[in-house]
Design an enzyme around this catalytic site. Structure first.
Site, mmCIF file in Angstrom:
data_model
loop_
_atom_site.group_PDB
_atom_site.id
_atom_site.type_symbol
_atom_site.label_atom_id
_atom_site.label_comp_id
_atom_site.label_asym_id
_atom_site.label_seq_id
_atom_site.Cartn_x
_atom_site.Cartn_y
_atom_site.Cartn_z
ATOM 1 N N ARG A 67 0.808 -1.217 0.000
ATOM 2 C CA ARG A 67 0.000 0.000 0.000
ATOM 3 C C ARG A 67 0.845 1.272 0.000
ATOM 4 N NH1 ARG A 67 -4.446 -0.770 4.267
ATOM 5 N NH2 ARG A 67 -2.515 -0.999 5.375
ATOM 6 N N LYS A 69 0.157 -19.675 6.677
ATOM 7 C CA LYS A 69 -0.728 -19.688 7.818
ATOM 8 C C LYS A 69 -0.819 -18.323 8.493
ATOM 9 C CE LYS A 69 1.192 -21.213 11.942
ATOM 10 N NZ LYS A 69 2.181 -20.298 12.487
ATOM 11 N N HIS A 87 6.335 -23.786 6.792
ATOM 12 C CA HIS A 87 7.791 -23.690 6.623
ATOM 13 C C HIS A 87 8.516 -24.883 7.245
ATOM 14 C CE1 HIS A 87 7.851 -21.873 10.665
ATOM 15 N NE2 HIS A 87 9.139 -22.136 10.692
ATOM 16 N N GLU A 140 10.371 -24.179 22.249
ATOM 17 C CA GLU A 140 10.976 -22.878 21.923
ATOM 18 C C GLU A 140 11.399 -22.188 23.209
ATOM 19 O OE1 GLU A 140 9.196 -20.765 18.386
ATOM 20 O OE2 GLU A 140 7.413 -21.665 19.264
ATOM 21 N N ASP A 192 -1.484 -22.314 16.503
ATOM 22 C CA ASP A 192 -0.244 -21.744 15.964
ATOM 23 C C ASP A 192 0.755 -22.838 15.561
ATOM 24 O OD1 ASP A 192 1.527 -19.453 15.449
ATOM 25 O OD2 ASP A 192 2.690 -20.192 17.169
ATOM 26 N N HIS A 211 2.437 -27.304 12.034
ATOM 27 C CA HIS A 211 3.803 -27.843 12.044
ATOM 28 C C HIS A 211 3.877 -29.245 12.660
ATOM 29 C CE1 HIS A 211 4.667 -23.878 10.822
ATOM 30 N NE2 HIS A 211 4.821 -23.311 11.994
ATOM 31 N N LYS A 237 6.157 -22.393 24.298
ATOM 32 C CA LYS A 237 7.039 -21.220 24.289
ATOM 33 C C LYS A 237 7.680 -21.091 25.661
ATOM 34 C CE LYS A 237 5.222 -19.047 20.437
ATOM 35 N NZ LYS A 237 6.095 -19.153 19.268
#
Ligand code: BG6
Length: 480
Positions: free
Chosen positions: A46, A145, A175, A213, A232, A237, A328
């Protein structure tokens, strides 16, 4: 090997993903000699930028995400020269005719459109690409995603895309499928005669899939808080890792053969019992803030951790549980698939360590590689004393400098788009089937309205996740 000449239009080219992953990935492919000289990368967004303004932005992104000193001056110059910019209003009329004029300058080029934009724009952009005639029957469209947040929204998205593009033109990125070791999982299974005869419920006790993670949700709280670890990470994944681990050998290594087999796995998944699910949320420690602070939502009940016990109800896997966990702010960054084999049928050695079962560990990150844990005799005169040892293969050691040039997931996947190879991309029916399995788990959590179990930031996850395996007489591998 250079790919055929292409024009890649990146919608959302000034955004985070483009700057962090897509553009640096393309630069690296140019360093590797894979980008044809006349390929064009057209940023579309944009903001009203000129070609020069866009090139300056990309130079800065390369300096930030690859490193100023690591950039090759000549390659950078050539790369920037192949960049162009087109201001486009995704939901208005502006810019589309100009984009078409630019693309028509090179009618022989492969056209690919990477939608690195908010998902609510996917349908609209796809529609305009088609109605303006910019997209042709050989063009490719790339989306990433979140591909919906439940089955109904994923179906709606697929329906929008299929109005404008044939399924063979749609590249849905996960990915994880671009990661080197994930592809190696298929090589290990199907290019070696050694493992496949053992790869079933008769010989495998259980399988652990871990994506741990160490980072929190800092910076992405607004998105993450609405999705949580289940949407997520697990729906996509971890599901893909599960599919590649559990699937039957495809008759050919090609897109639909592989995707058909993955789909069969998802369709074989039993509904998960509530008692086989664990949700967690990280809490503060002396040095780390809690999830709610990171997500800027003091009352959040979103999970930052999930563990599941999953059954693949088919002949191969009946009776072998798959334990999945992801979270996480855990003790370390560690992603792996561990195939834990059964004990030998008869014990000759009373000294066999109790945990001495063979396991094959496929490490996705860090230190990609494969380890086979074996029991051997401890060297020395002490009699038949047995020890559990690793037979270790790290890609960095085994392949040396070759492993350093390994393309990262995005690089590989973008080049696959240009080559027209959909093997490492998700098909629409796979995505829908994954949501159909995930939705009832999320619905059951919502119904119970139970808060996620807290776990210490920097720890190894909630107590209930440990109990999930303990009660089956098993234990998780250490997160390190
Ligand atoms: C993304 C998730 O898809 O994958 C993130 O949205 C997660 O929350 C990331 O951190 C993990 O990817 P990787 O490649 O760092 O393991």
């Amino acid at each position: 090997i250079p790919v055929d000449p292409f024009d890649l239009v990146i919608f959302g080219a000034t955004g985070d993903l483009a700057r962090r992953k897509i553009l640096p990935g393309l630069y690296r492919r140019m360093c590797a000699g894979q980008m044809p000289q006349n390929a064009r990368i057209i940023g579309a967004a944009r903001s009203k930028l000129t070609d020069k303004g866009f090139r300056d932005m990309v130079r800065e992104a390369l300096e930030t995400f690859i490193g100023k000193d690591a950039l090759d001056k000549d390659v950078t110059k050539t790369f920037l020269g192949q960049l162009h910019y087109q201001h486009v209003d995704a939901s208005g009329e502006e810019g589309w005719a100009d984009l078409r004029t630019r693309l028509d300058e090179q009618p022989d080029h492969i056209r690919a459109f990477y939608l690195s934009v908010a998902p609510f724009l996917f349908g609209e952009i796809a529609g305009r690409l088609s109605s303006t005639g910019i997209a042709t029957s050989t063009s490719r469209i790339v989306v990433e995603k979140p591909l919906g947040h439940d089955l109904a929204s994923a179906q709606a998205l697929n329906a929008q895309l299929s109005q404008c593009f044939d399924e063979s033109q749609v590249y849905r990125i996960d990915h994880y499928l671009g990661k080197e070791t994930v592809q190696n999982l298929m090589a290990v299974r199907f290019a070696n005669a050694l493992f496949e005869p053992l790869w079933n419920a008769r010989h495998v006790d259980h399988i652990q899939i871990t994506v741990s993670e160490s980072l929190g949700v800092g910076g992405r709280g607004a998105y993450y808080d609405k999705s949580g670890a289940m949407r997520d990470m697990v729906q996509n994944h971890l599901m893909q890792l599960l599919c590649l681990t559990a699937m039957e050998p495809p008759a050919q290594y090609s897109a639909d053969y592989v995707r058909d087999e993955k789909l069969k796995v998802i369709r074989s998944l039993e509904p998960v019992k509530p008692a086989d699910t664990v949700r967690g949320q990280y809490r503060a420690t002396a040095t780390e803030p809690d999830y709610c602070t990171d997500a800027e939502n003091p009352d959040s009940t979103t999970e930052s951790y999930v563990a599941l016990k999953v059954h693949v109800a088919n002949w191969r896997w009946n009776g072998t549980p798959f334990y999945l966990r992801t979270g996480k702010k855990l003790r370390g960054r560690m992603s792996e698939i561990a195939v834990v084999f059964k004990e030998p049928p008869h014990s000759l050695f009373p000294t066999l360590p109790s945990h001495a079962t063979n396991s094959l560990i496929i490490r996705l990150q860090p230190d990609e590689g494969i380890t086979l844990r074996m029991t051997i005799k401890e060297p020395g005169p002490g009699g038949m004393r047995l020890v559990d040892v690793p037979l270790d293969m790290s890609f960095a050691d085994a392949l040396g400098p070759q492993s350093e040039g390994m393309p990262d997931a995005y690089e590989r996947l973008i080049m696959d788009v240009i080559r027209g190879d959909q093997t490492l991309f998700m098909r629409g029916d796979e995505v829908e089937a994954a949501w159909a399995w995930t939705d009832p788990i999320i619905a059951e959590w919502a119904e119970r309205a139970r808060k996620p179990q807290p776990y210490d930031a920097g720890g190894s996850g909630p107590e209930d996740a440990l109990a999930l395996l303990h009660r089956d007489g098993r234990r998780w591998r250490e997160i390190s």
